[in-house]
Design a protein around this motif. Structure first.
Motif, mmCIF file in Angstrom:
data_model
loop_
_atom_site.group_PDB
_atom_site.id
_atom_site.type_symbol
_atom_site.label_atom_id
_atom_site.label_comp_id
_atom_site.label_asym_id
_atom_site.label_seq_id
_atom_site.Cartn_x
_atom_site.Cartn_y
_atom_site.Cartn_z
ATOM 1 N N VAL A 188 -10.877 -45.022 -18.752
ATOM 2 C CA VAL A 188 -11.968 -45.281 -18.176
ATOM 3 C C VAL A 188 -13.139 -43.949 -19.176
ATOM 4 C CG1 VAL A 188 -13.307 -42.795 -15.792
ATOM 5 C CG2 VAL A 188 -11.131 -44.121 -15.529
ATOM 6 N N GLY A 235 -16.037 -45.632 -21.123
ATOM 7 C CA GLY A 235 -16.829 -46.500 -22.665
ATOM 8 C C GLY A 235 -17.059 -46.409 -24.099
ATOM 9 N N GLY A 262 -12.689 -44.675 -25.756
ATOM 10 C CA GLY A 262 -12.192 -46.105 -24.580
ATOM 11 C C GLY A 262 -12.563 -47.727 -24.949
ATOM 12 N N GLN A 282 -21.958 -44.580 -16.777
ATOM 13 C CA GLN A 282 -23.336 -45.499 -16.711
ATOM 14 C C GLN A 282 -23.730 -46.641 -16.482
ATOM 15 O OE1 GLN A 282 -25.525 -44.096 -20.510
ATOM 16 N NE2 GLN A 282 -23.474 -43.588 -21.015
ATOM 17 N N ILE A 327 -24.261 -42.038 -37.302
ATOM 18 C CA ILE A 327 -22.850 -41.454 -37.105
ATOM 19 C C ILE A 327 -21.718 -41.650 -38.415
ATOM 20 C CG2 ILE A 327 -21.653 -43.219 -36.017
ATOM 21 C CD1 ILE A 327 -19.835 -40.871 -34.622
ATOM 22 N N LYS A 354 -20.072 -47.829 -12.757
ATOM 23 C CA LYS A 354 -18.700 -47.422 -11.712
ATOM 24 C C LYS A 354 -17.763 -45.999 -12.455
ATOM 25 C CE LYS A 354 -16.603 -52.016 -10.755
ATOM 26 N NZ LYS A 354 -15.095 -52.372 -10.087
ATOM 27 N N THR A 355 -16.671 -45.735 -11.409
ATOM 28 C CA THR A 355 -15.949 -44.165 -11.957
ATOM 29 C C THR A 355 -14.682 -44.214 -10.990
ATOM 30 O OG1 THR A 355 -15.298 -42.357 -12.674
ATOM 31 C CG2 THR A 355 -17.014 -42.566 -11.465
ATOM 32 N N LYS A 383 -13.610 -36.656 -16.773
ATOM 33 C CA LYS A 383 -13.371 -35.606 -15.308
ATOM 34 C C LYS A 383 -11.827 -36.497 -14.754
ATOM 35 C CE LYS A 383 -16.870 -34.552 -11.821
ATOM 36 N NZ LYS A 383 -17.486 -33.759 -12.735
ATOM 37 N N VAL A 436 -27.396 -29.827 -33.437
ATOM 38 C CA VAL A 436 -28.159 -30.031 -34.149
ATOM 39 C C VAL A 436 -29.837 -30.711 -33.560
ATOM 40 C CG1 VAL A 436 -27.367 -32.650 -35.289
ATOM 41 C CG2 VAL A 436 -25.499 -30.298 -34.735
ATOM 42 N N ARG A 494 -31.549 -34.669 -34.950
ATOM 43 C CA ARG A 494 -31.224 -35.030 -35.607
ATOM 44 C C ARG A 494 -32.781 -36.182 -35.640
ATOM 45 N NH1 ARG A 494 -26.504 -36.589 -33.430
ATOM 46 N NH2 ARG A 494 -26.882 -35.495 -31.544
ATOM 47 N N TYR A 515 -31.049 -41.480 -41.394
ATOM 48 C CA TYR A 515 -30.673 -39.605 -40.553
ATOM 49 C C TYR A 515 -31.281 -38.717 -40.728
ATOM 50 C CZ TYR A 515 -26.663 -38.970 -38.294
ATOM 51 O OH TYR A 515 -24.668 -39.004 -38.539
ATOM 52 N N LEU A 561 -24.429 -27.918 -29.427
ATOM 53 C CA LEU A 561 -23.115 -28.225 -29.938
ATOM 54 C C LEU A 561 -22.030 -27.782 -29.104
ATOM 55 C CD1 LEU A 561 -23.354 -28.466 -33.605
ATOM 56 C CD2 LEU A 561 -23.185 -29.753 -32.171
ATOM 57 N N GLY A 587 -17.533 -34.194 -39.121
ATOM 58 C CA GLY A 587 -17.458 -35.603 -39.536
ATOM 59 C C GLY A 587 -16.913 -36.817 -38.758
ATOM 60 N N ALA A 643 -10.980 -39.246 -31.842
ATOM 61 C CA ALA A 643 -10.592 -40.140 -30.929
ATOM 62 C C ALA A 643 -10.666 -41.863 -31.053
ATOM 63 C CB ALA A 643 -12.311 -40.919 -29.944
HETATM 64 C C1 FAD Z 1 -24.004 -33.581 -32.312
HETATM 65 C C2 FAD Z 1 -23.056 -34.553 -32.813
HETATM 66 C C3 FAD Z 1 -22.588 -35.253 -33.886
HETATM 67 C C4 FAD Z 1 -22.086 -35.832 -34.013
HETATM 68 N N1 FAD Z 1 -21.804 -37.273 -35.466
HETATM 69 C C5 FAD Z 1 -20.340 -37.458 -35.580
HETATM 70 C C6 FAD Z 1 -20.732 -37.950 -37.109
HETATM 71 O O1 FAD Z 1 -20.845 -38.120 -37.655
HETATM 72 N N2 FAD Z 1 -18.397 -38.873 -37.452
HETATM 73 C C7 FAD Z 1 -17.791 -38.598 -35.613
HETATM 74 O O2 FAD Z 1 -16.697 -38.833 -36.108
HETATM 75 N N3 FAD Z 1 -18.034 -37.907 -35.359
HETATM 76 C C8 FAD Z 1 -19.368 -37.339 -34.751
HETATM 77 N N4 FAD Z 1 -19.631 -36.489 -33.053
HETATM 78 C C9 FAD Z 1 -18.570 -36.428 -32.169
HETATM 79 C C10 FAD Z 1 -18.682 -38.011 -31.586
HETATM 80 O O3 FAD Z 1 -19.930 -37.960 -31.217
HETATM 81 C C11 FAD Z 1 -17.599 -37.901 -30.178
HETATM 82 O O4 FAD Z 1 -16.109 -37.244 -30.676
HETATM 83 C C12 FAD Z 1 -16.936 -38.933 -30.149
HETATM 84 O O5 FAD Z 1 -18.093 -39.496 -29.580
HETATM 85 C C13 FAD Z 1 -16.203 -39.281 -28.574
HETATM 86 O O6 FAD Z 1 -16.050 -40.156 -28.113
HETATM 87 P P1 FAD Z 1 -15.005 -40.438 -26.793
HETATM 88 O O7 FAD Z 1 -15.034 -42.184 -26.386
HETATM 89 O O8 FAD Z 1 -14.209 -39.823 -27.008
HETATM 90 O O9 FAD Z 1 -16.265 -39.611 -25.639
HETATM 91 P P2 FAD Z 1 -18.013 -39.971 -25.438
HETATM 92 O O10 FAD Z 1 -18.552 -40.679 -26.694
HETATM 93 O O11 FAD Z 1 -18.624 -39.050 -25.110
HETATM 94 O O12 FAD Z 1 -17.625 -41.073 -24.247
HETATM 95 C C14 FAD Z 1 -17.304 -40.930 -23.133
HETATM 96 C C15 FAD Z 1 -18.005 -42.032 -22.132
HETATM 97 O O13 FAD Z 1 -17.772 -42.050 -20.735
HETATM 98 C C16 FAD Z 1 -18.436 -41.756 -19.819
HETATM 99 N N5 FAD Z 1 -18.258 -41.279 -18.791
HETATM 100 C C17 FAD Z 1 -18.121 -39.856 -18.961
HETATM 101 N N6 FAD Z 1 -17.987 -39.767 -17.585
HETATM 102 C C18 FAD Z 1 -17.020 -40.741 -16.980
HETATM 103 C C19 FAD Z 1 -16.891 -40.675 -15.610
HETATM 104 N N7 FAD Z 1 -16.342 -39.657 -14.612
HETATM 105 N N8 FAD Z 1 -16.127 -42.108 -15.104
HETATM 106 C C20 FAD Z 1 -16.340 -43.617 -15.944
HETATM 107 N N9 FAD Z 1 -16.585 -43.040 -17.124
HETATM 108 C C21 FAD Z 1 -17.161 -42.077 -17.793
HETATM 109 C C22 FAD Z 1 -19.722 -41.607 -20.608
HETATM 110 O O14 FAD Z 1 -21.023 -41.835 -20.164
HETATM 111 C C23 FAD Z 1 -19.318 -42.357 -22.291
HETATM 112 O O15 FAD Z 1 -19.581 -44.388 -22.837
HETATM 113 C C24 FAD Z 1 -20.679 -36.152 -33.079
HETATM 114 C C25 FAD Z 1 -20.924 -35.561 -31.578
HETATM 115 C C26 FAD Z 1 -22.235 -34.788 -32.244
HETATM 116 C C27 FAD Z 1 -22.137 -34.177 -30.895
#
Ligand code: FAD
Length: 373
Positions: free
Chosen positions: A9, A11, A15, A35, A45, A127-128, A163, A182, A184, A217, A268, A297, A303
């Motif tokens: 769940v 992408g 994921g 989405q 990133i 879809k979720t 969720k 932050v 950018r 950036y 943040l 970073g 993840a």
């Molecule tokens: C300003 C900023 C800068 C950053 N810079 C860096 C960096 O330089 N280097 C680095 O390593 N990390 C960086 N990070 C951290 C990094 O972006 C996150 O740690 C990373 O994106 C986490 O990945 P994730 O897949 O766990 O979650 P997310 O990237 O949040 O992905 C979650 C996905 O799940 C989807 N989703 C949400 N709810 C549901 C649901 N109920 N059902 C189905 N889908 C759902 C969302 O739409 C999204 O596509 C930064 C974060 C921020 C805020």
């Protein structure tokens, strides 16, 4: 492995990396993303030596590097440009590959999504999961389009507002605003920005990240007491106000921050789930269980590492619950340290502390994350 069919769940980075790692292990994967169409915001990133190593283990290194800007060292400067330190990177994927990269989030998403699909992951957008029931052997879900499914395992990779986490823990874990935001802004890349350059003093922190031949950036962190809403028409002016108006590169770039549409501002938030990241046949990865600030970073790096370790453990054991326990034990302390040190750096910007040695934290983190996962 007892687990043959997995529902992911979310992408995002975690994921999609899970989908790749599980497909490579021969496990059937469905992935649902809430989405309706992918909305990956257009900044970049930083991905450090451990991520480059994990991209190799995921089997995507070459196409990932094709989409990224490679660099080895990280330099620290005063806001007017005087170099204070330079940390060489470690080439963990092998001598012919760079230590670190900068990559646009869109390019990274494209590489991961294309690879996951090519490997046979079934990806559905818009879809979720709206409800789930589970026991020790399976998880049954109802999806938002009314269909139902039964899986051996559900991976919640749905970010800081997860969720799936709520299904396990209710409202026990909530994101906390750290007091900072932050800012950018993308620029055409300048030749001297061929590696990550940080500009810091007691009251200011910004960095320049190369992303491609023609793209870099600028990020700036700022204290934002009360977490104010910033109106769109004020974004460029407000970003400028967060930066010192001085001579030199940073001052020159500051003057070019003029388009509100180009400013990406993010308050943040952080969260750490200090309890098992699984319950029966539901497991959580990425920001859903350990969201930290970007000061080191490493958020996406964690993840990505989660995705690989989870796939590894699912392959090793016959019992899913034991595999999830081993996954949690391998990940918990490493993620906690990164989460905590990143917060410490942010805290030192909000409440400047002359005793706090930021360079030592960065140096230690580079060495720490270089250790095998
Ligand atoms: C300003 C900023 C800068 C950053 N810079 C860096 C960096 O330089 N280097 C680095 O390593 N990390 C960086 N990070 C951290 C990094 O972006 C996150 O740690 C990373 O994106 C986490 O990945 P994730 O897949 O766990 O979650 P997310 O990237 O949040 O992905 C979650 C996905 O799940 C989807 N989703 C949400 N709810 C549901 C649901 N109920 N059902 C189905 N889908 C759902 C969302 O739409 C999204 O596509 C930064 C974060 C921020 C805020």
């Amino acid at each position: 492995m007892a687990s043959r069919k997995v529902l992911i769940v979310g992408g995002g980075i975690g994921g999609l990396c899970s989908a790749i790692a599980l497909r490579r292990a021969g496990i059937e994967v469905d992935l649902v993303e809430i989405q309706a169409s992918w909305r990956v915001y257009g900044v970049g990133i930083i991905q450090q030596n451990n991520v480059v190593r994990e991209m190799q283990r995921l089997g995507v290194l070459e196409r990932y590097l094709d989409a990224a800007w490679p660099f080895d060292s990280v330099s620290i400067h005063t806001p007017d440009g005087k170099q204070l330190a330079k940390f060489p990177g470690q080439r963990l994927a092998g001598e012919k590959f760079p230590a670190n990269v900068g990559i646009s989030r869109l390019a990274l998403h494209q590489v991961l999504c294309d690879t996951a699909k090519e490997l046979g992951a079934q990806i559905s957008t818009g879809k979720t999961v709206v409800s789930l029931t589970q026991d020790e052997t399976s998880v049954q879900v109802t999806l938002s389009d009314g269909t139902c499914g039964e899986y051996d395992l559900l991976i919640g990779a749905d970010g800081i507002y997860s969720k799936m986490r709520q299904f396990i823990y209710g409202d026990r874990y909530q994101p906390r605003f750290t007091g900072q935001g932050v800012w950018r802004y993308n620029f055409p890349r300048l030749p001297l920005v061929d590696h990550l350059m940080c500009f810091v003093d007691q009251d200011f922190n910004c960095g320049l990240v190369p992303l491609a031949e023609n793209l870099m950036y600028l990020f700036v962190t700022s204290s934002e007491p009360g977490n104010p809403h910033i109106a769109h028409h004020q974004l460029a002016q407000q970003m400028q106000q967060r930066m010192p108006n001085r001579e030199g590169l940073i001052g020159e770039l500051r003057a070019q921050i003029t388009h509100n549409d180009e400013v990406v501002y993010k308050p943040l938030e952080e969260l750490f789930v200090d309890a098992p990241w699984y319950d029966n046949r539901v497991v959580l990865i990425g920001d859903a269980v350990h969201a930290t600030t970007p000061h080191l970073g490493q958020g996406a790096g964690m993840a990505i590492e989660d995705a690989l370790v989870l796939a590894e453990e699912l392959q090793h054991g016959e019992q899913v619950t034991q595999a999830l326990e081993r996954f949690y034990l391998r990940r918990r302390d490493r993620c906690h340290r990164i989460w905590q040190d990143s917060l410490r750096v942010g805290e030192s910007e909000i409440h400047p502390d002359p005793q706090f040695d930021r360079q030592a934290v960065i140096r230690d983190m580079i060495a720490f994350t270089a250790q095998p996962v």
